[in-house]
Design an enzyme around this catalytic site. Structure first.
Site, PDB file in Angstrom:
ATOM      1  N   HIS A  81      -5.181  -4.557  10.652  1.00 23.24           N
ATOM      2  CA  HIS A  81      -5.515  -4.911   9.263  1.00 23.24           C
ATOM      3  C   HIS A  81      -6.394  -6.152   9.150  1.00 23.24           C
ATOM      4  CE1 HIS A  81      -2.782  -1.775   8.164  1.00 23.24           C
ATOM      5  NE2 HIS A  81      -1.727  -2.402   8.638  1.00 23.24           N
ATOM      6  N   ASN A  91       0.818  -1.220   0.000  1.00 23.54           N
ATOM      7  CA  ASN A  91       0.000   0.000   0.000  1.00 23.54           C
ATOM      8  C   ASN A  91       0.846   1.262   0.000  1.00 23.54           C
ATOM      9  OD1 ASN A  91       0.409  -1.217   2.740  1.00 23.54           O
ATOM     10  ND2 ASN A  91      -0.364   0.766   3.428  1.00 23.54           N
ATOM     11  N   VAL A 141       0.992  -6.556   7.955  1.00 19.50           N
ATOM     12  CA  VAL A 141       0.875  -6.555   9.414  1.00 19.50           C
ATOM     13  C   VAL A 141       2.277  -6.535   9.997  1.00 19.50           C
ATOM     14  CG1 VAL A 141       0.084  -7.825  11.433  1.00 19.50           C
ATOM     15  CG2 VAL A 141      -1.327  -7.766   9.368  1.00 19.50           C
TER      16      VAL A 141
END
Length: 432
Positions: A296, A203, A324
């Site tokens: 998450h 991301n 994570v």
């Protein structure tokens, strides 16, 4: 709207969209003060696999007229081969990149040391090609960033006798600040110029600004992977093979739904896998499908719903993910349940990012979760032979030889699972 206001707005949106959990204090971001170099001096040198017996050498120069040329050979200072490549550059708001070079060299001998020089000058680098046969060792660390913990992780990995580095997303944590891509390239150069780094996007590589910038421009420009060599139309997903392993790198942030380009490519790629040639089948992507951390939660559910049946039918052995900021290893699992024909899932998104560790886990611990720990570190996967692999997890708090978690994993290649699921795979690929 002014570009600065647009950037500030999207940084704010990005910050407020993260999972709600308390992050502990982290080590400071590294200082990257460097002496000035000539404009033609190669910077941020890194290598990646580029098809059978070939490597891609990537680097940056400030000089836009510098040649995309690599000289290489098996003796120091003696270059018996020359390869010419391609180059690109990009602009991002008020930032303009240097000239980004990508040059493929080869064919190369397996398990061999090569010496090379970029652009016809500058320092000499040394790389080692992976072996053609077992054993082969992969270093694995995701969500690296550029902190003191990152440096500690890299120092540990440097002590590991690995052949290829696998990185399941979130590289530089530039997050729109483009100069941080440059400092990240300098930070990892000592390791990334010597062993191939195979990466996929996370991301923090998105960096999209609606109406102004598409996502992943910086990532795609700098970290070109062998997508074309593997029949993919996107740098965000591809596959490669090394020493008895077929490794698939998927994109958590590009379309993965049924009949999407990535889904169709994955179907075709899995159909071409020859388990006699590559008995191990590994998959990497950023957002984990099996995650008992409070951070998450459920973010990978849609991708899992779309793609897990394909991986299960193909008898994938191991799935590696990041995102994570903690470590977790599962039993073989499929569709949320223990399954001896499912994959072992390992989350290793704790290479050293600036956001800190995700310390809160859900209780009770799910039946499929074997080991979980919020620490910075890296993993090592040694494929010893066609049937057995040794996985170990190394915390930065310990010396590199210390293993906080370790397990022998048996491949599904000779199991009843493969025979039983061959028909299921054909049904998925060909229809009823």
């Amino acid at each position: 709207m002014e570009p600065k206001l647009v950037l500030a707005l999207f940084l704010l949106i990005s910050a407020t969209a993260t999972s709600e959990y308390t992050r502990p204090p982290t080590r400071k971001t590294l200082d990257f003060s460097r002496p000035s170099k000539s404009s033609s001096h190669p910077q941020q040198v890194h290598i990646s696999l580029a098809g059978d017996k070939h490597m891609r050498v990537s680097w940056v120069t400030d000089d836009k007229s510098a040649a995309s040329m690599v000289e290489y050979g098996t003796s120091p200072g003696r270059y018996s081969n020359i390869a010419l490549g391609e180059s690109t550059w990009y602009s991002y708001l008020f930032y303009s990149s240097g000239k980004i070079h990508h040059t493929v060299i080869g064919p190369l001998e397996d398990n061999t040391v090569y010496y090379y020089r970029c652009g016809g000058g500058g320092p000499e680098y040394k790389l080692k090609t992976p072996p053609a046969q077992f054993p082969v060792t992969f270093a694995v660390a995701g969500d690296l960033g550029q902190t003191g913990w990152t440096q500690s992780t890299l120092d540990h990995i440097e002590q590991c006798k690995y052949d290829v580095h696998l990185l399941p997303g979130d590289l530089s944590y530039a997050d729109y600040m483009q100069h941080l891509w440059d400092t990240f390239g300098e930070l990892v150069e000592p390791l990334a110029s010597a062993r191939p780094w195979m990466v996929t996007q996370g991301n923090h590589e998105r960096e999209s600004i609606p109406f102004l910038k598409d996502g992943f421009e910086s990532y795609n420009s700098r970290w070109k992977m062998p997508f074309e060599e593997s029949g993919s139309s996107s740098n965000l997903y591809y596959s490669f093979e090394v020493a008895g392993a077929h490794i698939i790198m998927l994109g958590s942030y590009t379309d993965y739904y049924e009949y999407s380009d990535q889904y169709n490519w994955l179907e075709a790629d899995l159909a071409k896998v020859d388990r006699n040639k590559t008995p191990w089948l590994l998959v990497l992507f950023h957002v984990p499908w099996y995650n008992s951390n409070e951070a998450h939660q459920n973010e990978g559910d849609k991708m899992m719903e779309a793609m897990e049946p394909l991986l299960y039918a193909a008898s994938v052995d191991i799935v590696l993910a990041g995102h994570v900021h903690a470590y977790e290893r599962t039993e073989r699992v499929n569709n949320g349940k223990l399954d001896p024909c499912g994959a072992v899932h390992i989350t290793i998104g704790d290479g050293g990012n600036r956001e800190g560790l995700a310390r809160k886990y859900k209780n009770p611990q799910p039946a499929w979760s074997v080991f979980r720990e919020a620490s910075f570190g890296h993993g090592e996967l040694k494929l010893a032979n066609s049937t057995h692999a040794y996985w170990s997890w190394h915390r930065n708090d310990d010396d590199e030889p210390v293993r906080s978690d370790q397990v022998w994993i048996t491949s599904l290649v000779n199991s009843e699972c493969v025979a039983e699921k061959k028909h299921g795979m054909r049904k998925i690929l060909m229809g009823p």
